[in-house]
Scaffold this motif. Sequence first.
Motif, PDB file in Angstrom:
ATOM      1  N   LEU A  27      18.311  57.761  49.773  1.00 23.22           N
ATOM      2  CA  LEU A  27      18.219  56.434  49.590  1.00 23.22           C
ATOM      3  C   LEU A  27      17.507  56.416  48.040  1.00 23.22           C
ATOM      4  O   LEU A  27      17.554  55.793  47.057  1.00 23.22           O
ATOM      5  N   ILE A  28      16.068  57.065  48.407  1.00 24.62           N
ATOM      6  CA  ILE A  28      15.161  57.095  47.274  1.00 24.62           C
ATOM      7  C   ILE A  28      15.715  57.554  45.812  1.00 24.62           C
ATOM      8  O   ILE A  28      15.613  56.803  44.908  1.00 24.62           O
ATOM      9  N   PHE A  29      16.406  58.781  45.980  1.00 26.36           N
ATOM     10  CA  PHE A  29      16.990  59.264  44.717  1.00 26.36           C
ATOM     11  C   PHE A  29      18.168  58.561  44.060  1.00 26.36           C
ATOM     12  O   PHE A  29      18.149  58.503  42.985  1.00 26.36           O
ATOM     13  N   GLY A  30      18.713  57.953  45.159  1.00 25.44           N
ATOM     14  CA  GLY A  30      20.118  57.234  44.678  1.00 25.44           C
ATOM     15  C   GLY A  30      19.658  55.936  43.850  1.00 25.44           C
ATOM     16  O   GLY A  30      20.010  55.732  42.966  1.00 25.44           O
ATOM     17  N   ASP A  31      18.532  55.264  44.443  1.00 25.93           N
ATOM     18  CA  ASP A  31      17.916  54.274  43.593  1.00 25.93           C
ATOM     19  C   ASP A  31      17.299  54.467  42.453  1.00 25.93           C
ATOM     20  O   ASP A  31      17.392  53.979  41.603  1.00 25.93           O
ATOM     21  N   LEU A  32      16.608  55.515  42.334  1.00 26.96           N
ATOM     22  CA  LEU A  32      15.903  56.158  41.320  1.00 26.96           C
ATOM     23  C   LEU A  32      17.053  56.516  40.077  1.00 26.96           C
ATOM     24  O   LEU A  32      16.763  56.044  38.902  1.00 26.96           O
ATOM     25  N   THR A  33      18.265  56.824  40.494  1.00 25.61           N
ATOM     26  CA  THR A  33      19.046  57.423  39.543  1.00 25.61           C
ATOM     27  C   THR A  33      19.620  56.101  38.825  1.00 25.61           C
ATOM     28  O   THR A  33      19.797  56.005  37.728  1.00 25.61           O
ATOM     29  N   VAL A  34      19.887  55.034  39.884  1.00 25.85           N
ATOM     30  CA  VAL A  34      20.610  53.783  39.350  1.00 25.85           C
ATOM     31  C   VAL A  34      19.479  53.311  38.276  1.00 25.85           C
ATOM     32  O   VAL A  34      19.871  52.694  37.286  1.00 25.85           O
ATOM     33  N   PHE A  35      18.207  52.959  38.684  1.00 28.51           N
ATOM     34  CA  PHE A  35      17.448  52.629  37.956  1.00 28.51           C
ATOM     35  C   PHE A  35      17.266  53.397  36.482  1.00 28.51           C
ATOM     36  O   PHE A  35      17.112  52.811  35.525  1.00 28.51           O
ATOM     37  N   SER A  36      17.200  54.739  36.336  1.00 27.90           N
ATOM     38  CA  SER A  36      17.224  55.480  35.158  1.00 27.90           C
ATOM     39  C   SER A  36      18.405  55.205  34.353  1.00 27.90           C
ATOM     40  O   SER A  36      18.119  54.982  33.076  1.00 27.90           O
ATOM     41  N   VAL A  37      19.418  54.884  34.957  1.00 25.20           N
ATOM     42  CA  VAL A  37      20.404  54.295  34.225  1.00 25.20           C
ATOM     43  C   VAL A  37      20.477  53.142  33.347  1.00 25.20           C
ATOM     44  O   VAL A  37      20.480  53.121  32.206  1.00 25.20           O
ATOM     45  N   LEU A  38      19.866  52.459  34.193  1.00 22.09           N
ATOM     46  CA  LEU A  38      19.364  51.003  33.571  1.00 22.09           C
ATOM     47  C   LEU A  38      18.304  51.266  32.474  1.00 22.09           C
ATOM     48  O   LEU A  38      18.404  50.540  31.249  1.00 22.09           O
ATOM     49  N   PHE A  39      17.339  51.908  32.586  1.00 19.54           N
ATOM     50  CA  PHE A  39      16.361  52.086  31.545  1.00 19.54           C
ATOM     51  C   PHE A  39      16.845  52.768  30.358  1.00 19.54           C
ATOM     52  O   PHE A  39      16.748  52.071  29.207  1.00 19.54           O
ATOM     53  N   ILE A  40      17.733  53.565  30.414  1.00 23.91           N
ATOM     54  CA  ILE A  40      18.455  54.328  29.262  1.00 23.91           C
ATOM     55  C   ILE A  40      19.227  53.265  28.699  1.00 23.91           C
ATOM     56  O   ILE A  40      19.443  53.183  27.335  1.00 23.91           O
ATOM     57  N   ALA A  41      20.174  52.221  29.455  1.00 20.81           N
ATOM     58  CA  ALA A  41      20.971  51.417  29.040  1.00 20.81           C
ATOM     59  C   ALA A  41      19.993  50.388  28.157  1.00 20.81           C
ATOM     60  O   ALA A  41      20.400  49.908  27.116  1.00 20.81           O
TER      61      ALA A  41
END
Lengths: 202, 102, 248
Positions: A27-41
Amino acid sequence: MDFVAAIKSDALNIKKRTPVEPDFWVLIFGDLTVFSVLFIAFMLRRFESAETHTVFSMGTESLNQSIGLINTLVLLTSSYAVVLALSYYRSGDLNKMIKFTCFAIFCGLGFVCLKIFEYIEKINQGITVTADRFFELYFTFTGIHLLHVLIGISLLTIVAYRMSLKKPDAFTTPGFVEGVTCYWHMVDLLWLILFALFYLLG
Amino acid sequence: MIKPNSKQQCSMVFGVLVLITLGAALLTEVSILPIFTNHGFLECILISLAAVKIVLIAEYFMELHDAPRWLRGTMLTWVMATTAVLVSIVLFGGQTAMTSLA
Amino acid sequence: MDYIQTPILASQKMITKTHRFENAEYAIYSTAFMVFCTVLGLFIVAPMFPPFGQASASAETIATFYQEGNLSKKIGLCIMMFGTPFIIPLFALLGEIIRRPMNMPILGSVQYGSGLFGILFTFIMTVCWGTAAFRPERTHDVTQALHDMGWLFATWVASATLLQAICICIAVFKDTSEVPIFPRWFGYYCAWMIVLAFPACLINIFHTGPFAYDGLLGFWLPYIALFSWFGVSMVCVWRVVKKLNMDH
């Protein structure tokens, strides 16, 4: 020679412990990955052209920096309170644990109030979600983060309430309490990047 | 039995986190210094400071400092990769934005 | 009376005690068929997915999109329409595992019902696009409206997926037996799906940016999550069924 041997035996003696349980980190890494995609966008859109760069810089200028800073400190404090609450939980001092959890919930509610105040301030100035490219991302990203904060507050409230009943159940097991604290730290950690991206880069 | 969290260590980490946050907020105020005229330098520092804070929170608050290697490694890899991508966008994207402005 | 009742009771006891799932592999094959139909129909034959820049495109662009390769779009949507219901066996199997071995009948039923609700959304999405492709020469605005409506149906399936994921999540976490039926990471994976499904609900506000129905959070992340969920739940259910069949 003895020194090295001591270190080696020490290293063998220390039992490595996975916080919560290994499965939880999906759960934690799934959420972190989604947020890092958002930051990069966010960054890609910011540096798309000189025009977008100015729009983003002007957006950052128009945000209330002091509220952002206070919000960061509030979340850090509540994270720290949760750490203390967890350590009191482990040493068996349940009253202090409930006190610190309530303090963390209070800080979280403060964060939500300040955020809503900020939104209302912007909406009164006529800046809404579709105003420009910066505010589109500002409202939605901080909104998703706010959703995480609300989930975290409700989980902490469940823990504090069930703890105050003084009856062991599924919500007072070490696994659940640790999971909630880890989730709360993740919320804090994500806000740190959001704060840097939206308020500081100007 | 789980060993209790070292409170003293966590307090120190909390102090460091607050100091870094205040320092980062101050940095944006003193951007008149000649070293910051180079575009993108300040941005890189701010993102790196956020990454340092995240590593501190993950290691001490989330208790990853005595976690198995795979978990620590994944967390550190995530932080490093995200920071690297963001910084490289600032460095390379910033240049193209500036050249298109000129 | 005793003579009649005893065998019935005995047989009931047998039914409640054994949790064998005979021929469960057909549910997995059927789901694989559904995924195959979706990929073939929507990605390859009728390239409806991914929708590059369609949320902000003009009505003329959308109309041209339907006029070009009109027949292949019709055939692709036909394939999609045919394949849609073949996910029902997976939902039924999941519901039955939650109902019988895990002993949570209401959660199992709600999971199954919300799964069916979601299929309805996907089916109406296909119908909308099929209608748009039916008369490509009509007024452009109508074609655009049907296309947008199809996308709203496609992405607002999140409302059903949300409830379904919540049910599976609760079922996995409430199962505190020594050897849990489902692995716990499946529950956490569903929790992650719940978090991801929320932003997809905002697609009716934006025409551009990551939240539009062709954007990062409106299209890419939810659909990657959804399709990976099909794969993950297929593997999980398959393992659970194999374990349950071995035990008895």
